[in-house]
Design an enzyme around this catalytic site. Structure first.
Site, mmCIF file in Angstrom:
data_model
loop_
_atom_site.group_PDB
_atom_site.id
_atom_site.type_symbol
_atom_site.label_atom_id
_atom_site.label_comp_id
_atom_site.label_asym_id
_atom_site.label_seq_id
_atom_site.Cartn_x
_atom_site.Cartn_y
_atom_site.Cartn_z
ATOM 1 N N HIS A 113 -3.861 -4.930 0.108
ATOM 2 C CA HIS A 113 -3.447 -5.467 1.402
ATOM 3 C C HIS A 113 -3.536 -6.996 1.408
ATOM 4 O O HIS A 113 -4.568 -7.554 1.773
ATOM 5 C CB HIS A 113 -4.331 -4.904 2.525
ATOM 6 C CG HIS A 113 -4.082 -3.469 2.784
ATOM 7 N ND1 HIS A 113 -3.183 -3.042 3.731
ATOM 8 C CD2 HIS A 113 -4.583 -2.353 2.207
ATOM 9 C CE1 HIS A 113 -3.145 -1.713 3.734
ATOM 10 N NE2 HIS A 113 -3.992 -1.278 2.818
ATOM 11 N N CYS B 62 0.824 -1.213 0.000
ATOM 12 C CA CYS B 62 0.000 0.000 0.000
ATOM 13 C C CYS B 62 0.859 1.265 0.000
ATOM 14 O O CYS B 62 1.433 1.602 -1.021
ATOM 15 C CB CYS B 62 -1.014 -0.024 1.130
ATOM 16 S SG CYS B 62 -2.358 1.165 0.878
ATOM 17 N N GLU C 139 -2.262 -8.985 3.438
ATOM 18 C CA GLU C 139 -2.365 -9.475 4.811
ATOM 19 C C GLU C 139 -3.796 -9.471 5.331
ATOM 20 O O GLU C 139 -4.101 -10.099 6.345
ATOM 21 C CB GLU C 139 -1.464 -8.638 5.741
ATOM 22 C CG GLU C 139 -1.996 -7.281 6.133
ATOM 23 C CD GLU C 139 -1.863 -6.180 5.081
ATOM 24 O OE1 GLU C 139 -2.175 -5.029 5.423
ATOM 25 O OE2 GLU C 139 -1.461 -6.448 3.937
#
Length: 148
Positions: free
Chosen positions: A123, A38, A125
């Protein structure tokens, strides 16, 4: 390089650090792999000479389709940003665009042709798919292992 928040142009100290890191990698003074997520993706794009652009409508939420260009794979991603670094703003041809957002075709990922550097705008994650983007971390792990 981790996620934000905020305008990437405002974090000048991080941009300078990224430039120093890139320079040391080019000179082979360091043996590390670099992954940006990001804001980290945006910082790397700026460090390579690009410019940030504020989106008319930011990317927020957990249902953004992103296409990996080399395979055609579509990942459902989580996103939370208001800025992008358009690939056409980055001089030279050392960065290869790897992913695009299927809503507005903005850059969602890039990698350097020769240096162990890559990044994604989304993202991985956050696992909205829930495991669509897990391979991103495998890519990073492989880059690290190749340096050993």
């Amino acid at each position: 390089m981790s996620n934000g928040p905020g305008d990437p142009e405002a974090v000048t100290y991080t941009i300078e650090t990224a430039k120093e890191l890139i320079d040391k990698l080019k000179k082979k003074e360091l043996k590390v792999a670099v992954m940006g997520i990001c804001l980290g993706h945006q910082i790397l794009g700026i460090a390579f000479g690009g410019q940030s652009k504020k989106l008319k409508f930011g990317h927020h939420g957990g249902n953004h389709p992103v296409k990996e260009l080399s395979t055609g794979r579509i990942d459902i991603t989580a996103q939370n940003h208001n800025f992008v670094v358009p690939p056409e703003s980055i001089p030279g041809d050392n960065l290869i665009q790897t992913h695009i957002n299927l809503y507005d075709h903005t850059s969602e990922g890039s990698r350097h042709k020769t240096l162990p550097i890559f990044s994604v705008q989304f993202h991985p994650e956050a696992s909205p798919g829930p495991f669509d983007a897990r391979y991103i971390f495998g890519t990073f792990k492989n880059m690290i292992q190749e340096l050993s």
